[in-house]
Design a protein around this motif. Structure first.
Motif, PDB file in Angstrom:
ATOM      1  N   VAL A 146      91.069  25.733  45.782  1.00 19.31           N
ATOM      2  CA  VAL A 146      91.628  24.719  46.680  1.00 19.31           C
ATOM      3  C   VAL A 146      90.907  24.767  48.025  1.00 19.31           C
ATOM      4  N   PHE A 147      90.515  23.577  48.530  1.00 21.19           N
ATOM      5  CA  PHE A 147      89.891  23.524  49.856  1.00 21.19           C
ATOM      6  C   PHE A 147      90.724  22.746  50.871  1.00 21.19           C
ATOM      7  N   ARG A 148      91.674  21.931  50.379  1.00 23.61           N
ATOM      8  CA  ARG A 148      92.520  21.181  51.307  1.00 23.61           C
ATOM      9  C   ARG A 148      93.822  20.793  50.610  1.00 23.61           C
ATOM     10  N   ALA A 149      94.904  20.751  51.413  1.00 22.65           N
ATOM     11  CA  ALA A 149      96.196  20.352  50.845  1.00 22.65           C
ATOM     12  C   ALA A 149      97.075  19.748  51.936  1.00 22.65           C
ATOM     13  N   ARG A 150      97.995  18.908  51.497  1.00 20.33           N
ATOM     14  CA  ARG A 150      98.978  18.332  52.411  1.00 20.33           C
ATOM     15  C   ARG A 150     100.363  18.503  51.807  1.00 20.33           C
TER      16      ARG A 150
END
Length: 346
Positions: A146-150
């Motif tokens: 994972v490199f980005r999450a919201r």
């Protein structure tokens, strides 16, 4: 299997649902309730066949025999009650947030350690059915690193109607729903090394913040943005559902309205609905939250019986509260806050 007897401290809004959920945990029985307004305790005891009520916690602890105590009160009383329970050499399960400050949490942990008792935290948000499904997908490496999450928890639910005391809190959203959301972030993505936060107040007649945005950076380098609000009127808002968008090296995972989880890779998009079990006692407005109380309690009881580790110990919850405090510090200073590593804490 020995039946574990417990006393409940508190008979407010959440106590009813807590007792209903305890009914789904085998080998556990509430035998007394203490509440400063005894009439509330009497009404709750009558509904759930609890044999004794008290208007004083100390009196209850001296008069009854318990295996543990369930503290279901407002956060400002947690330290006092947990330390009192430890004084009586009893294990405690305490509602989140564990305390109003990390200093209080450390004092509570120290008191229980000195008494030789256990302190567990009722943090049920991470036990929601769709969040567990997303966690399973991450553990299966469904979309790679994972490199980005919201994480989005934004709605216009009139939360102050059921819990009017929230209006008077100097620290509201981050201390209330923020402890849930930031704990869920830790559950899904691990520990964080920095936090940057902005808050604002939209509702009139409240003291604390009702909107917060927290940007976190994981130890592994991913960015996690947590959006929280009780002032957002959105087309697809679904109180109290949490929405997610997670981007990984090989694809993405999206948790959207009504518990639909979409996992997308270069080959396909897999779509599954992970709805919570609907208990007859659960308030439909809080369905996914109330359903998560049961597996949370089952995990905590397994820990008290020494058959499985608890996910939400006091030491673990302290990490979540450190995130909350970092968010408040960042909001006050306008600067990113570095979080101390385990080595630095030692």
């Amino acid at each position: 299997m020995k039946t574990l007897r417990f006393g409940m401290i508190g008979a407010g809004f959440w106590a009813k649902y807590q007792l209903a959920a305890w009914g789904h945990v085998p080998g556990v029985r509430c035998t007394a309730i203490a509440n400063r307004t005894r009439g509330k305790a009497d009404r709750l005891a009558a509904e759930f066949d609890v044999p004794a009520t008290y208007d004083d916690v100390e009196t209850m602890l001296a008069a009854e025999e318990f295996d543990f105590i369930d503290v279901v009160t407002d956060v400002g009383t947690h330290r006092r009650f947990v330390e009192l329970v430890a004084k009586h050499k009893l294990d405690a399960i305490c509602q989140k947030p564990l305390a109003e400050s990390t200093a209080d949490v450390r004092a509570m942990i120290a008191a229980c350690r000195e008494a030789g008792t256990r302190l567990l935290v009722h943090e049920n948000w991470r036990w929601q059915t769709p969040l567990r499904a997303v966690k399973a997908a991450l553990e299966a490496n469904a979309v790679g690193k994972v490199f980005r999450a919201r994480i989005q928890y934004s709605n216009s639910f009139p939360v102050f109607d059921n819990q009017p005391f929230l209006r008077s809190l100097d620290r509201f959203l981050l201390m209330d729903i923020g402890t849930h959301v930031l704990d869920a972030a830790r559950f899904l993505f691990g520990e964080f090394e920095s936090a940057y936060c902005q808050t604002c107040r939209v509702h009139q007649g409240i003291r604390g913040e009702d909107v917060a945005t927290v940007m976190l950076r994981t130890v592994g380098g991913a960015t996690v943005n947590c959006e929280m609000s009780y002032a957002s009127r959105l087309e697809n808002e679904r109180f109290p559902q949490t929405f997610l968008l997670i981007e990984g090296e090989r694809g993405s995972i999206e948790l959207g309205p009504d518990y639909w989880v979409r996992t997308t890779t270069s080959e396909l998009t897999d779509v599954k609905r992970h709805a919570p079990y609907q208990y007859p006692w659960a308030d439909r407005d809080y369905d996914v939250v109330h359903a998560s109380i049961v597996p949370c309690l089952q995990n905590l009881i397994a820990a008290l019986r020494c058959t499985a580790p608890a996910e939400t110990t006091a030491a673990d919850n302290l990490r979540t509260l450190e995130l909350v405090e970092a968010a408040y510090e960042s909001a006050a200073t306008g600067c990113s806050v570095k979080l101390r590593s385990d080595a630095e804490k030692e």
